[in-house]
Design an enzyme around this catalytic site. Structure first.
Site, PDB file in Angstrom:
ATOM      1  N   GLY A  32       0.828  -1.199   0.000  1.00  0.00           N
ATOM      2  CA  GLY A  32       0.000   0.000   0.000  1.00  0.00           C
ATOM      3  C   GLY A  32       0.862   1.248   0.000  1.00  0.00           C
ATOM      4  CB  CYS A  33       0.103   4.639   1.230  1.00  0.00           C
ATOM      5  SG  CYS A  33       0.918   6.207   1.566  1.00  0.00           S
ATOM      6  CG  PHE A  34       5.907   5.054  -0.577  1.00  0.00           C
ATOM      7  CD1 PHE A  34       5.314   6.279  -0.309  1.00  0.00           C
ATOM      8  CD2 PHE A  34       6.569   4.906  -1.795  1.00  0.00           C
ATOM      9  CE1 PHE A  34       5.370   7.334  -1.213  1.00  0.00           C
ATOM     10  CE2 PHE A  34       6.635   5.959  -2.713  1.00  0.00           C
ATOM     11  CZ  PHE A  34       6.037   7.168  -2.410  1.00  0.00           C
ATOM     12  CD1 TRP A  35       4.576   8.897   2.076  1.00  0.00           C
ATOM     13  CD2 TRP A  35       2.515   9.732   2.325  1.00  0.00           C
ATOM     14  NE1 TRP A  35       4.434   9.945   1.199  1.00  0.00           N
ATOM     15  CE2 TRP A  35       3.192  10.478   1.321  1.00  0.00           C
ATOM     16  CE3 TRP A  35       1.214  10.073   2.655  1.00  0.00           C
ATOM     17  CZ2 TRP A  35       2.583  11.543   0.664  1.00  0.00           C
ATOM     18  CZ3 TRP A  35       0.598  11.132   2.001  1.00  0.00           C
ATOM     19  CH2 TRP A  35       1.282  11.861   1.008  1.00  0.00           C
ATOM     20  CB  CYS A  36       1.098   3.295   5.875  1.00  0.00           C
ATOM     21  SG  CYS A  36      -0.329   4.381   5.749  1.00  0.00           S
TER      22      CYS A  36
END
Length: 199
Positions: A32-36
């Site tokens: 998923g989102c690499f920020w998470c």
């Protein structure tokens, strides 16, 4: 004589630094989102660095805007540098699988597209074997109630994402996305993986 002793000490310390860095290994995950993902893995004992980036596509040096279109073939990934003496690859896999939904194809929550696919990019045959065995066990025991669709692929060119994506949560914790999406994930992680977290 002092000069010779000093030179020997410098060489010995340089050698030990080289030996330490030689022990470090890399793991690459798309969940998923690499920020998470970055925020989660940064908090693990034994993890020395996490870089957000793009992997698995055909375009050289893709931009975030290009990857977001879903047409480059890249996944948003994190490249984790870790010390296997402090955290094993299968422990990283456990965190990987328990901090996203590996049963949804090309989707994580509201994030939809091939760039958000669940994927493990292995760096050697040992990582491949461990990942495949772990995935089989998850499916055999129906751990998630539905089949795990995580792809297991050989690592290819990794492109580091733009600087504003790096260390995102730590630098932007007050932003709504961080508070609403990342923080609850970290709170859950704190409960499940407390023993594995840095203090």
């Amino acid at each position: 004589m002092k000069t010779i002793v000093l030179m020997v000490m410098v060489l010995l310390s340089a050698g030990s630094v080289g030996a330490q860095s030689a022990k470090l290994q890399k793991a690459t995950f798309g969940n998923g989102c690499f920020w998470c993902s970055e925020a989660v893995f940064q908090r693990l004992k034994g993890v020395t660095a996490v870089r957000s980036g793009y992997e698995g596509g055909a375009v050289v040096n893709p931009t975030y805007e290009q990857v977001c279109t879903g047409t480059t073939g890249h996944a948003e990934v994190i490249e984790v540098t870790y010390d296997p003496a402090k955290i094993k690859y299968d422990e990283l896999l456990e965190v990987f699988w328990k901090t996203h939904d590996p049963t949804t194809l090309n989707r994580q929550g509201a994030d939809i597209g091939t760039q958000y696919r669940s994927v493990i990019f292995y760096h050697n045959n040992e990582q491949k074997a461990v990942a495949e065995k772990y995935k089989k066990e998850l499916n055999d025991t129906r751990a998630f109630g539905k089949p795990v669709v995580t792809a297991i692929e050989k690592a290819s060119a990794f492109y580091v994402a733009e600087s504003y994506h790096q260390n995102y949560f730590n630098l932007n914790g007050e932003k709504p996305y961080c508070k609403l999406v990342i923080l609850p994930k970290l709170d859950k992680m704190e409960k499940v993986f407390k023993a594995k977290l840095k203090h």
